[in-house]
Design a protein around this motif. Structure first.
Motif, short mmCIF file in Angstrom:
data_model
loop_
_atom_site.label_atom_id
_atom_site.label_comp_id
_atom_site.label_asym_id
_atom_site.label_seq_id
_atom_site.Cartn_x
_atom_site.Cartn_y
_atom_site.Cartn_z
N GLU A 142 0.82 -1.21 0.00
CA GLU A 142 0.00 0.00 0.00
C GLU A 142 0.86 1.26 0.00
O GLU A 142 0.55 2.23 -0.68
N SER A 143 1.92 1.26 0.79
CA SER A 143 2.81 2.42 0.84
C SER A 143 3.49 2.66 -0.51
O SER A 143 3.60 3.80 -0.96
N ARG A 144 3.91 1.58 -1.15
CA ARG A 144 4.54 1.72 -2.47
C ARG A 144 3.55 2.25 -3.50
O ARG A 144 3.89 3.08 -4.34
N GLN A 145 2.30 1.79 -3.40
CA GLN A 145 1.29 2.28 -4.34
C GLN A 145 0.98 3.76 -4.12
O GLN A 145 0.82 4.52 -5.08
N ARG A 146 0.93 4.18 -2.85
CA ARG A 146 0.71 5.60 -2.56
C ARG A 146 1.84 6.46 -3.10
O ARG A 146 1.62 7.55 -3.66
N ASP A 147 3.07 5.98 -2.95
CA ASP A 147 4.21 6.76 -3.46
C ASP A 147 4.15 6.89 -4.98
O ASP A 147 4.47 7.95 -5.53
N MET A 148 3.76 5.82 -5.65
CA MET A 148 3.67 5.86 -7.11
C MET A 148 2.57 6.81 -7.56
O MET A 148 2.73 7.58 -8.52
N ALA B 78 1.50 9.39 -5.90
CA ALA B 78 1.88 10.77 -5.55
C ALA B 78 2.91 11.34 -6.51
O ALA B 78 3.09 12.57 -6.56
N THR B 79 3.60 10.52 -7.26
CA THR B 79 4.63 11.01 -8.19
C THR B 79 4.20 10.79 -9.64
O THR B 79 3.70 11.71 -10.30
N ASP B 80 4.39 9.57 -10.13
CA ASP B 80 4.07 9.30 -11.53
C ASP B 80 2.58 9.42 -11.80
O ASP B 80 2.17 9.88 -12.90
#
Length: 312
Positions: free
Chosen positions: A235-241, A243-245
């Motif tokens: 979930e954290s990795r998906q949120r980071d993606m 928020a950027t790409d």
């Protein structure tokens, strides 16, 4: 009437198979009583059976050598009852060591099997104790194993020779630590580390609920790191993606005016920490009303949410 003579040790081993002398299954006391009644071999008999095993692979000869030394295993295993492990298990592991000794015994070495087998019996019992005394091994290297057994033995000697109440404590005093290090030829720090391991105990990470149904508190409550739980990491990795790409992709889906309005309203941060332009400032720049700017912003945000959903 002719008198019958008592059978000799060789005659008592007369059965065709040595394993016929194995006592029947029963409790531990019955086993110990039975093995203590098994006859001992003379030096000549031991040499003969050892050569039959070595030269011809005679299994029956090996059985006779093992059976005649089962009482030795019982005697050695009693020395390790202080570790809190079942006596039957200690005997069983010692028997494994005895069989290894019989297999490797060379009658031409000039020693009796009893002297040769003691090393193998103790080695197997030591290995069993180190594996089962605690869930976590307290000794892994050869030096640590030697220190483990010698330290326990010396601590018992200190307690037996204590004359005042203060020396009856469980931990070693500074003088006793120096004495152990000197006698065992190890560093003082190694004695302290092993003493710490011996004084500790196993703790359940997740204790079972108590009788009243309440969950008992255990280390798992404060050792668990939710941040490294697989689902949380995904979930954290998906949120980071997103928020950027994801944001960049959503902004590319807007026309130039809608993108500028969204960037000024939500993504612009001035040096003083304030936000971007207000609705009235943007309205004045584009020559429309503030309400029109708000409508464009709402439509742009809706389009961006759709683009983010497709990106995810």
């Amino acid at each position: 009437m002719a008198l019958q003579t008592a059978p000799s040790a060789s005659n008592t081993l007369a059965p065709a198979s040595a394993w016929a002398l194995v006592p029947p299954l029963g409790n531990l006391d019955a086993y110990i009583t039975a093995v203590n009644r098994l006859p001992l071999l003379t030096h000549e008999e031991e040499q003969r059976y050892a050569r039959q095993l070595r030269d011809d692979g005679n299994v029956d000869a090996a059985g006779r050598l093992v059976l005649s030394h089962l009482r030795l295993v019982v005697s050695i295993s009693r020395q390790y009852l202080g570790y809190g492990l079942p006596h039957g298990d200690l005997i069983q592991e010692g028997n494994v060591g005895l069989m290894k000794a019989v297999k490797r015994f060379d009658p031409d070495q000039g020693v009796r099997l009893v002297s040769y087998a003691m090393h193998w019996i103790k080695a197997e019992i030591h290995e069993y104790i180190l594996k089962n005394w605690r869930m976590v091994k307290v000794a892994t290297t050869k030096a640590q194993r030697k220190l483990f057994f010698n330290l326990r033995s010396m601590k018992q000697g200190f307690k037996a020779g204590a004359v005042d109440a203060d020396t009856h404590r469980d931990t070693l005093s500074e003088r006793e630590i120096d004495l152990v290090a000197e006698q065992l030829n190890v560093k003082r720090e190694e004695v302290i580390e092993m003493e710490t391991r011996l004084s500790g105990g196993d703790i359940l990470l997740d204790p079972a609920p108590s009788d009243d149904g309440e969950q008992a508190f255990g280390p798992i409550a404060y050792l668990a790191d939710a941040g490294h739980e697989p689902t949380a990491m995904l979930e954290s990795r998906q949120r980071d993606m997103l928020a950027t790409d994801g944001i960049a992709t959503a902004l590319d889906s807007l026309d130039a005016r809608s993108r500028r309005i969204v960037e000024q309203r939500w993504l612009q941060v001035n040096d003083d920490g304030s936000g971007g332009m207000t609705l009235h400032q943007l309205a004045a720049e584009y020559g429309v009303s503030a309400e029109r700017i708000r409508q464009i912003e709402v439509a742009a945000m809706k389009k961006m949410r759709k683009a983010l959903a497709e990106y995810a």
